[in-house]
Design a protein around this motif. Structure first.
Motif, PDB file in Angstrom:
ATOM      1  N   ARG A 219       0.833  -1.208   0.000  1.00 61.06           N
ATOM      2  CA  ARG A 219       0.000   0.000   0.000  1.00 61.06           C
ATOM      3  C   ARG A 219       0.870   1.261   0.000  1.00 61.06           C
ATOM      4  O   ARG A 219       0.534   2.262  -0.641  1.00 61.06           O
ATOM      5  CB  ARG A 219      -0.933  -0.003   1.220  1.00 61.06           C
ATOM      6  CG  ARG A 219      -2.050  -1.032   1.134  1.00 61.06           C
ATOM      7  CD  ARG A 219      -2.901  -1.037   2.404  1.00 61.06           C
ATOM      8  NE  ARG A 219      -4.094  -1.861   2.247  1.00 61.06           N
ATOM      9  CZ  ARG A 219      -4.139  -3.169   2.435  1.00 61.06           C
ATOM     10  NH1 ARG A 219      -3.031  -3.812   2.796  1.00 61.06           N
ATOM     11  NH2 ARG A 219      -5.264  -3.843   2.262  1.00 61.06           N
ATOM     12  N   LEU A 220       1.994   1.194   0.719  1.00 63.38           N
ATOM     13  CA  LEU A 220       2.884   2.356   0.741  1.00 63.38           C
ATOM     14  C   LEU A 220       3.565   2.558  -0.608  1.00 63.38           C
ATOM     15  O   LEU A 220       3.819   3.692  -1.016  1.00 63.38           O
ATOM     16  CB  LEU A 220       3.933   2.193   1.841  1.00 63.38           C
ATOM     17  CG  LEU A 220       3.424   2.446   3.264  1.00 63.38           C
ATOM     18  CD1 LEU A 220       4.499   2.137   4.293  1.00 63.38           C
ATOM     19  CD2 LEU A 220       2.958   3.896   3.413  1.00 63.38           C
TER      20      LEU A 220
ATOM     21  N   SER B 222      -5.517  11.054  -3.967  1.00 64.97           N
ATOM     22  CA  SER B 222      -5.568   9.582  -3.892  1.00 64.97           C
ATOM     23  C   SER B 222      -4.482   9.056  -2.959  1.00 64.97           C
ATOM     24  O   SER B 222      -4.706   8.110  -2.182  1.00 64.97           O
ATOM     25  CB  SER B 222      -5.389   8.970  -5.282  1.00 64.97           C
ATOM     26  OG  SER B 222      -6.454   9.345  -6.133  1.00 64.97           O
ATOM     27  N   ALA B 223      -3.306   9.667  -3.010  1.00 66.14           N
ATOM     28  CA  ALA B 223      -2.209   9.260  -2.130  1.00 66.14           C
ATOM     29  C   ALA B 223      -2.603   9.445  -0.667  1.00 66.14           C
ATOM     30  O   ALA B 223      -2.317   8.591   0.182  1.00 66.14           O
ATOM     31  CB  ALA B 223      -0.949  10.059  -2.448  1.00 66.14           C
TER      32      ALA B 223
ATOM     33  N   GLU C 299      -4.008   7.301   4.654  1.00 65.72           N
ATOM     34  CA  GLU C 299      -4.932   7.242   5.793  1.00 65.72           C
ATOM     35  C   GLU C 299      -5.340   5.799   6.072  1.00 65.72           C
ATOM     36  O   GLU C 299      -5.461   5.378   7.235  1.00 65.72           O
ATOM     37  CB  GLU C 299      -6.165   8.105   5.517  1.00 65.72           C
ATOM     38  CG  GLU C 299      -5.891   9.605   5.577  1.00 65.72           C
ATOM     39  CD  GLU C 299      -7.091  10.433   5.148  1.00 65.72           C
ATOM     40  OE1 GLU C 299      -8.039   9.840   4.563  1.00 65.72           O
ATOM     41  OE2 GLU C 299      -7.087  11.652   5.368  1.00 65.72           O
ATOM     42  N   ASP C 300      -5.567   5.028   5.012  1.00 60.44           N
ATOM     43  CA  ASP C 300      -5.932   3.617   5.165  1.00 60.44           C
ATOM     44  C   ASP C 300      -4.795   2.824   5.800  1.00 60.44           C
ATOM     45  O   ASP C 300      -5.016   2.008   6.708  1.00 60.44           O
ATOM     46  CB  ASP C 300      -6.278   3.032   3.791  1.00 60.44           C
ATOM     47  CG  ASP C 300      -6.600   1.548   3.862  1.00 60.44           C
ATOM     48  OD1 ASP C 300      -7.472   1.181   4.670  1.00 60.44           O
ATOM     49  OD2 ASP C 300      -5.963   0.761   3.128  1.00 60.44           O
TER      50      ASP C 300
ATOM     51  N   TYR D 214       6.534  10.349   6.381  1.00 57.27           N
ATOM     52  CA  TYR D 214       7.299  11.124   5.394  1.00 57.27           C
ATOM     53  C   TYR D 214       6.456  11.387   4.148  1.00 57.27           C
ATOM     54  O   TYR D 214       6.420  12.511   3.630  1.00 57.27           O
ATOM     55  CB  TYR D 214       8.573  10.368   5.026  1.00 57.27           C
ATOM     56  CG  TYR D 214       9.417  11.067   3.980  1.00 57.27           C
ATOM     57  CD1 TYR D 214      10.046  12.279   4.252  1.00 57.27           C
ATOM     58  CD2 TYR D 214       9.584  10.516   2.709  1.00 57.27           C
ATOM     59  CE1 TYR D 214      10.814  12.921   3.292  1.00 57.27           C
ATOM     60  CE2 TYR D 214      10.351  11.140   1.754  1.00 57.27           C
ATOM     61  CZ  TYR D 214      10.965  12.345   2.046  1.00 57.27           C
ATOM     62  OH  TYR D 214      11.722  12.975   1.088  1.00 57.27           O
ATOM     63  N   LEU D 215       5.751  10.349   3.672  1.00 58.24           N
ATOM     64  CA  LEU D 215       4.884  10.545   2.506  1.00 58.24           C
ATOM     65  C   LEU D 215       3.737  11.507   2.821  1.00 58.24           C
ATOM     66  O   LEU D 215       3.336  12.312   1.972  1.00 58.24           O
ATOM     67  CB  LEU D 215       4.325   9.200   2.031  1.00 58.24           C
ATOM     68  CG  LEU D 215       5.266   8.302   1.221  1.00 58.24           C
ATOM     69  CD1 LEU D 215       4.570   6.988   0.867  1.00 58.24           C
ATOM     70  CD2 LEU D 215       5.728   8.995  -0.063  1.00 58.24           C
ATOM     71  N   GLN D 216       3.218  11.438   4.042  1.00 57.65           N
ATOM     72  CA  GLN D 216       2.169  12.389   4.433  1.00 57.65           C
ATOM     73  C   GLN D 216       2.706  13.818   4.415  1.00 57.65           C
ATOM     74  O   GLN D 216       2.025  14.739   3.943  1.00 57.65           O
ATOM     75  CB  GLN D 216       1.638  12.043   5.831  1.00 57.65           C
ATOM     76  CG  GLN D 216       0.730  10.828   5.865  1.00 57.65           C
ATOM     77  CD  GLN D 216       0.277  10.476   7.271  1.00 57.65           C
ATOM     78  OE1 GLN D 216       0.959  10.811   8.246  1.00 57.65           O
ATOM     79  NE2 GLN D 216      -0.859   9.813   7.393  1.00 57.65           N
ATOM     80  N   TYR D 217       3.919  13.999   4.901  1.00 59.37           N
ATOM     81  CA  TYR D 217       4.530  15.339   4.891  1.00 59.37           C
ATOM     82  C   TYR D 217       4.634  15.861   3.452  1.00 59.37           C
ATOM     83  O   TYR D 217       4.266  17.005   3.162  1.00 59.37           O
ATOM     84  CB  TYR D 217       5.917  15.289   5.532  1.00 59.37           C
ATOM     85  CG  TYR D 217       6.661  16.598   5.459  1.00 59.37           C
ATOM     86  CD1 TYR D 217       6.456  17.593   6.415  1.00 59.37           C
ATOM     87  CD2 TYR D 217       7.550  16.861   4.416  1.00 59.37           C
ATOM     88  CE1 TYR D 217       7.123  18.813   6.335  1.00 59.37           C
ATOM     89  CE2 TYR D 217       8.218  18.062   4.325  1.00 59.37           C
ATOM     90  CZ  TYR D 217       8.003  19.037   5.296  1.00 59.37           C
ATOM     91  OH  TYR D 217       8.662  20.254   5.187  1.00 59.37           O
ATOM     92  N   LEU D 218       5.133  15.030   2.547  1.00 59.00           N
ATOM     93  CA  LEU D 218       5.286  15.456   1.153  1.00 59.00           C
ATOM     94  C   LEU D 218       3.935  15.733   0.506  1.00 59.00           C
ATOM     95  O   LEU D 218       3.761  16.740  -0.205  1.00 59.00           O
ATOM     96  CB  LEU D 218       6.023  14.368   0.361  1.00 59.00           C
ATOM     97  CG  LEU D 218       7.471  14.048   0.758  1.00 59.00           C
ATOM     98  CD1 LEU D 218       8.006  12.916  -0.109  1.00 59.00           C
ATOM     99  CD2 LEU D 218       8.364  15.273   0.628  1.00 59.00           C
TER     100      LEU D 218
END
Length: 701
Positions: A485-486, A500-501, A506-507, A606-610
């Protein structure tokens, strides 16, 4: 046969204590199931690496006859399919490496010499063409067992120093790895044993019929007293022995485990490691054969263990412990001297006279306390809950170790074409009922990798066809809690599909509950295999399986997936900055050095930050950065951080994008303090230092 009544209470107490340390039927079956899965997985992954072989797990771990306190090794036998072992020249097969079994009057029982034959016609090899070949006085060219083992040691010397033990050459701590050959032709030694056992209640007729069809193995080990010990190979009926072990009922298994506890914590004080688990196993075989099945009940446990010790006494008095299957083999030869046998006899006699009181002095698995406390009350609901908790904890630990080994075996291919080849290879195993479930799981991982490579190609060509590829990601979601998923979230971010990301992230965050355990195939954290680590996680586990698998693989990007990874991870694929760093990499480092690998939980933040940054949501972006900092710097999370230097690099990049260069430099420097060489942080430190110099110059001007 009359059994003293006073032994019944101690038997019930001992049986309950054994249940509490993982010797219950449920845990035994779970251990067996996981190791049977492992041997099928290792067979398939061996084929993916180009090795035409079969893998077998033997010994205590695969039999389920161990406890945490016994600290049993893992035994692996690899048998190569391109070797044809011949009893007669008529058994020769074209295109195979043909070896003829030689045995004469001076060859010890169970031992053979292997003569080399050509692969194009049924004639002996005449020349010594390879290091492993030796010429006998008669002129026959033999395959030397000692040289065969030494060649494996040389071929794999870059893996480190090998541990040699009997036929085993292993580069893995607490593993015995044997490379041998299966013998599929009928053997007179096995038929002699089958004929001897016919008509007895044990082994059963069904077991004997299965044994007659089971292959034996030639393993590289000579007899210690033989003139040809460097050339001899040992005939080993491992599969038949495993069948016998799998036929044990739970009381027989408990007897065997107690014998091994006595071996490890009582006998070892007298004879070191000379008395082995195989001696204990042989004692069990002979004792089960002579004692009627009706006696193997829980309330007779202590009496039955005493009977096993009586069997040992008999062998020690004779000075011979006969191999249960192979006639003429004395298992004391090369192991126990007559002096050691006398000392062991005295100790065994003392154990019998005192009705196993020595067990009350064994601290392993807290056995002494469990026996002394006489916790009969724990046979109720509370005791059942404790045993289920321990059983589930052991299951989770075994599953964790299995997954870590699995991830190590599923290596990133060196070319795109290799992925397709491996998928086709795995597809052939899907046709085999025994291998199908394992093959499907491996195929799922390979499919996820192929999908990620395709996504990278699409992103490099402007998102052409990316929507179809994104839709295919769902087929690999069940590999674990987070990694697939990541990867999808990362593809969506890199492709500009930020909303979408966010939904995918969140999931993942919802699924990644506090009891999820990170799994890495390349690194080990101190304490990450401690049974206590899994005690709190066992609530996520049921007898049926994982309600939601509490494991998360590290997220790995190979160079063919580079466009699926955030830019900061590109540096991870080029970690070496000096020739010395490149030259001094270990085998494991070479395997993953050209990929980027990151822990799943920090990668979420990190992906959430970006992503929130790209959407212009500064509050959520700041919250993600706070979460990343708290997780990476939290001491209690260390056991789940296998790539802490990369995690620190991601945190440093967040501070860098915030313009907080001093904090960024501190993060990158912390990364270098953790891993000094082959670390992309060196690039980042140089860049930040240049930025700080520019800032100082600007302020000065």
């Amino acid at each position: 046969m009359e059994i003293p009544e006073h032994l019944a209470d101690m038997s019930i107490r001992l049986s309950g204590a054994l249940d509490e340390i993982g010797a219950d039927k449920n845990t035994v079956l779970k251990r067996r199931g996981i190791f049977m899965w492992r041997e099928r997985m290792e067979t398939i992954t061996g084929h993916l690496m180009g090795e035409d072989m079969k893998c077998f797990h033997f010994g205590s771990q695969s039999e389920g006859t161990t406890t945490p306190g016994l600290q049993s090794d893992i035994d692996l036998l690899k048998s190569f399919n391109d070797i044809n072992i011949m009893r007669y020249v008529a058994d020769w097969e074209e295109g195979m490496h043909n070896l003829l079994m030689l045995h004469d009057n001076i060859t010890p029982p169970q031992q053979y010499l292997l003569q080399l034959f050509r692969n194009d016609r049924p004639e002996p090899v005449n020349g010594v063409y390879q290091y492993e070949f030796v010429r006998k006085e008669s002129g026959q060219i033999l395959l030397s067992s000692e040289r065969y083992k030494h060649s494996f040691e040389l071929w794999h010397q870059e893996q480190g120093v090998a541990t040699l033990s009997g036929p085993s050459v292993s580069f893995i701590r607490n593993w015995d790895i044997v490379h041998g050959f299966h013998v599929c032709k009928p053997l007179p030694e096995i038929q002699h044993w089958i004929d001897r056992c016919r008509g007895r209640y044990w082994p059963s007729t069904q077991l004997l019929d299965a044994a007659s069809a089971a292959p034996c193995f030639m393993v590289p080990a000579g007899h210690p007293d033989s003139d040809y010990r460097r050339e001899e190979w040992r005939l080993s009926p491992n599969l038949i022995e495993r069948m016998l072990m799998f036929s044990f009922n739970i009381i027989q298994i408990k007897c065997y485990i107690v014998l091994k506890l006595i071996k490890k914590y009582v006998f070892s004080k007298i004879v070191d490691d000379s008395f082995t688990s195989f001696h204990c196993k042989t004692i069990m075989f002979y004792t089960i054969e002579r004692i009627n099945q009706s006696f193997w009940m829980e309330h007779n446990l202590v009496f039955l263990i005493l009977q096993c010790l009586e069997t040992l006494k008999k062998f020690l008095r004779l000075g011979i412990m006969p191999h249960y299957i192979l006639h003429g083999v004395n298992l004391f030869d090369g192991k126990l001297s007559r002096k050691s046998q006398r000392h062991l006899l005295e100790n065994t006699d003392s154990l019998i006279r005192t009705n196993l009181q020595e067990l009350f002095h064994i601290d392993a698995d807290n056995l002494r306390c469990r026996l002394l406390s006489c916790r009969i009350c724990k046979m109720g609901q509370l005791g059942r809950i404790e045993r289920v908790c321990l059983s589930n904890s052991i299951s989770l630990l075994l599953k964790f170790e299995c997954l870590a080994w699995f991830i190590q075996q599923i290596r990133i291919p060196k070319s795109k074409r290799t992925i397709v080849y491996r998928l086709l290879t795995v597809a052939t195993f899907c046709k085999n009922v025994r291998f199908k479930s394992v093959a499907i799981e491996i195929a799922t991982h390979l499919f996820a990798l192929q999908n990620s490579v395709s996504a990278s190609n699409c992103l490099s060509s402007g998102n052409v066809g990316i929507s179809d590829i994104i839709a295919r990601f769902r087929h690999s979601f069940n590999t674990d809690v987070a990694s697939s998923r990541l990867k999808l979230a990362s593809v969506l971010y890199c492709g500009g599909h930020l909303h979408s990301a966010v939904r995918v992230l969140e999931d993942v965050e919802r699924r990644y509950h506090s009891e999820v355990k990170a799994v890495c195939g390349h690194r080990v954290r101190i304490g990450d295999r401690d049974l206590k680590v899994f005690a709190n996680k066992s609530s996520c586990y049921t007898d049926v399986g994982f309600s939601d698998p509490p494991f998360a693989y590290c997220v790995k990007f190979g160079r063919y997936e580079i466009n699926c990874a955030p830019f900061i991870l590109w540096f991870e694929m080029n970690r070496g900055t000096t020739e010395d760093e490149l030259a001094n990499r270990s085998v494991n480092q070479k395997e993953w050095m050209f990929s980027a690998e990151v822990d799943a939980r920090p990668f979420i933040y990190y992906l959430q930050y970006l992503t929130y940054g790209g959407l212009g949501e500064p509050e959520k972006q700041e919250h993600a950065m706070v979460n990343l900092h708290a997780y990476v710097c939290g001491q209690r999370n260390l056991i789940n951080l296998y790539h802490s230097e990369t995690d620190a690099n991601m945190l440093g990049h967040c501070y860098e994008m915030e313009g907080e260069y001093e904090m960024a430099l501190e993060c990158y420097s912390q990364s270098l303090r953790q891993i000094e060489t082959n670390n992309a942080a060196k690039y980042h430190v140089d860049r930040i230092q240049r930025l700080l110099i520019v800032n100082v110059d600007e302020i000065a001007s």
